[in-house]
Design a protein around this motif. Structure first.
Motif, mmCIF file in Angstrom:
data_model
loop_
_atom_site.group_PDB
_atom_site.id
_atom_site.type_symbol
_atom_site.label_atom_id
_atom_site.label_comp_id
_atom_site.label_asym_id
_atom_site.label_seq_id
_atom_site.Cartn_x
_atom_site.Cartn_y
_atom_site.Cartn_z
ATOM 1 N N GLY A 132 -7.539 1.718 -0.967
ATOM 2 C CA GLY A 132 -8.700 0.856 -1.136
ATOM 3 C C GLY A 132 -9.885 1.221 -0.274
ATOM 4 N N HIS A 133 -9.936 2.477 0.168
ATOM 5 C CA HIS A 133 -11.059 2.968 0.973
ATOM 6 C C HIS A 133 -11.573 4.259 0.339
ATOM 7 C CE1 HIS A 133 -10.680 0.272 4.452
ATOM 8 N NE2 HIS A 133 -9.376 0.344 4.235
ATOM 9 N N GLU A 156 -7.844 5.617 -3.796
ATOM 10 C CA GLU A 156 -7.675 4.443 -4.652
ATOM 11 C C GLU A 156 -6.527 3.554 -4.175
ATOM 12 O OE1 GLU A 156 -7.334 5.966 -8.631
ATOM 13 O OE2 GLU A 156 -9.481 6.439 -8.744
ATOM 14 N N THR A 171 0.837 -1.202 0.000
ATOM 15 C CA THR A 171 0.000 0.000 0.000
ATOM 16 C C THR A 171 0.870 1.249 0.000
ATOM 17 O OG1 THR A 171 -1.791 -1.163 1.126
ATOM 18 C CG2 THR A 171 -1.827 1.245 1.229
#
Length: 129
Positions: free
Chosen positions: A96-97, A93, A15
């Motif tokens: 992922g939230h 993005e 991430t």
């Protein structure tokens, strides 16, 4: 030179790699500065290390504390608008939230207020004088 500090819950290396890549690309494309001079510092925390609305965040409910501080020479308002929009999209993005939207502070400074290599930026690089 320009740098970004990000405060976010602890995330995995993948991430952070996505964030570093996307935010650097967005920065270079939006600001006109070369990607090579842009640095990012991740300030990660555990859920019990923040409070929102007077309550310790449990890591599950609500939104976490998300904050970006961009240190940059003075830029046009239109560039600021683009950076804020693009940083927000890249962040949501990459983590992922889609509901995690950071607060972004832009701290501008004249070249005379930055020291690099033991000199003021305006003295170190003729183009900045």
């Amino acid at each position: 030179m320009p740098c970004l500090e990000i405060y976010l819950p602890e995330v995995n290396r993948d991430t952070k790699s996505r964030l570093a890549d996307r935010l650097t690309t967005v920065f270079a494309e939006s600001s006109g500065f070369p990607a090579e001079i842009f640095a990012i510092h991740f300030n990660e925390y555990q859920p019990d290390q923040i409070a929102i609305a007077g309550k310790i965040w449990d890591g599950q409910t609500g939104h976490p504390y998300l904050h970006m501080v961009l240190y940059i020479p003075r830029i046009k308002r239109s560039v600021k608008q683009k950076l804020v929009a693009e940083f927000t999209t890249a962040f949501t993005e990459s983590v992922g939230h889609p509901d995690w939207k950071p607060v972004i502070h832009i701290c501008e400074h004249p070249y005379d207020n930055v020291g690099v290599e033991g000199q003021l930026l305006s003295d170190a690089y003729e183009a900045c004088a």
